[in-house]
Design an enzyme around this catalytic site. Sequence first.
Site, PDB file in Angstrom:
ATOM      1  N   CYS A  68       0.805  -1.225   0.000  1.00 36.23           N
ATOM      2  CA  CYS A  68       0.000   0.000   0.000  1.00 36.23           C
ATOM      3  C   CYS A  68       0.838   1.275   0.000  1.00 36.23           C
ATOM      4  O   CYS A  68       0.319   2.357  -0.257  1.00 36.23           O
ATOM      5  CB  CYS A  68      -0.956   0.003   1.194  1.00 36.23           C
ATOM      6  SG  CYS A  68      -2.177  -1.318   1.144  1.00 36.23           S
ATOM      7  N   HIS A 117      -3.103   7.184   2.321  1.00 36.77           N
ATOM      8  CA  HIS A 117      -3.577   5.906   1.790  1.00 36.77           C
ATOM      9  C   HIS A 117      -4.892   5.555   2.475  1.00 36.77           C
ATOM     10  O   HIS A 117      -5.027   5.666   3.692  1.00 36.77           O
ATOM     11  CB  HIS A 117      -2.539   4.819   2.046  1.00 36.77           C
ATOM     12  CG  HIS A 117      -3.062   3.429   1.897  1.00 36.77           C
ATOM     13  ND1 HIS A 117      -3.618   2.981   0.719  1.00 36.77           N
ATOM     14  CD2 HIS A 117      -3.147   2.398   2.781  1.00 36.77           C
ATOM     15  CE1 HIS A 117      -4.009   1.730   0.884  1.00 36.77           C
ATOM     16  NE2 HIS A 117      -3.742   1.356   2.125  1.00 36.77           N
ATOM     17  N   ASN A 176     -10.255  -0.090  -0.092  1.00 41.88           N
ATOM     18  CA  ASN A 176      -8.795  -0.017  -0.152  1.00 41.88           C
ATOM     19  C   ASN A 176      -8.339  -0.556  -1.507  1.00 41.88           C
ATOM     20  O   ASN A 176      -8.412  -1.760  -1.764  1.00 41.88           O
ATOM     21  CB  ASN A 176      -8.197  -0.843   0.989  1.00 41.88           C
ATOM     22  CG  ASN A 176      -6.680  -0.810   1.014  1.00 41.88           C
ATOM     23  OD1 ASN A 176      -6.038  -0.351   0.079  1.00 41.88           O
ATOM     24  ND2 ASN A 176      -6.096  -1.324   2.091  1.00 41.88           N
TER      25      ASN A 176
END
Length: 327
Positions: A115, A254, A284
């Site tokens: 990520c 993020h 996500n």
Amino acid sequence: MKTKAIISGVAAYVPDHILTNKDFEKMVDTSDEWITTRTGIKKRHILKDPDKATSDLGAEAARALLKKTNTHPEEIDMIMVATVTADYPFPDTANIIGHKIGAKKAFGYDINAACSGFIYTLVTASKFIETGTYKKIIVIGADMMSSIVDYEDRTTCILFGDAGGAVLLEPGTENGIIDAVLGADGSGADYLYCKAGGSRHPASHETVQNREHFAYQEGRVVFKAAVKGMSDCIEDVMAKNGLTSEDVQWIVPHQANKRILHAVANYLDVSTDKVLINIENYGNTTAATIPLCLRDFEHKFKKGDNIILTAFGGGFTWGAIYLKWAI
């Protein structure tokens, strides 16, 4: 004046198919209220076409970027892709995207930092601009997380979506990327990883039967580490550049979990109004979350705004970038 890498354009792409929380109520033991309360997610986009993959997500974002910035594909010198769901073990997804968009003069490669991938890749690409090596670089964050999500695991399947985001980096002397702080701790590999498919556990009948080709995480450990990792690197990059919370117009994090993002804001004593959040619409999307967020909130940015990008990912990896908005 010193050459800086500026973001001269941003674009993104999400597939048409949507999985809502109500859909998950029919798939696993969960509820809309449970998902929303614990993650902030309401829906996520899924790439359903069996003939398409991560390169298609990235290529669509890149095409939109080229059109938006009025850039011809053959002007692109380099393509860098952040992803954990590459089309193949090799060749690199960056090379496939270059072919798909007609960037015949560009070379490129992938970076895998989970990520944190877009942060790592943007910093790496900026050095090619700052040194004068290249003039136009497309940086892409793209992941088809649906390809590694176990839709029988109610703790992880609700979290992820598919998307691609892209920015164009060019040289400038005013504004642009100012500084970055990056970090990593390999001991975190036990808490957020995909067990099988690599050289340690190559694909076999046993790994497939044991459902070891899916993303796995220990949520509580990751939650605490993510809050600390993002908060610390934001503090570090602000201290290095003499910034206070009042000096920063926007934090673009993020999009892992809404509670994590609020915890980071509280830790830093920053108003949540400055922390840009769109996780409710996409879930996500791993390396795509930050460029997707930049695309969605671009209308809020003013030239010269102080913006901090930050991420935390599997491995563990983390980082923060301080930039001044250039467009």
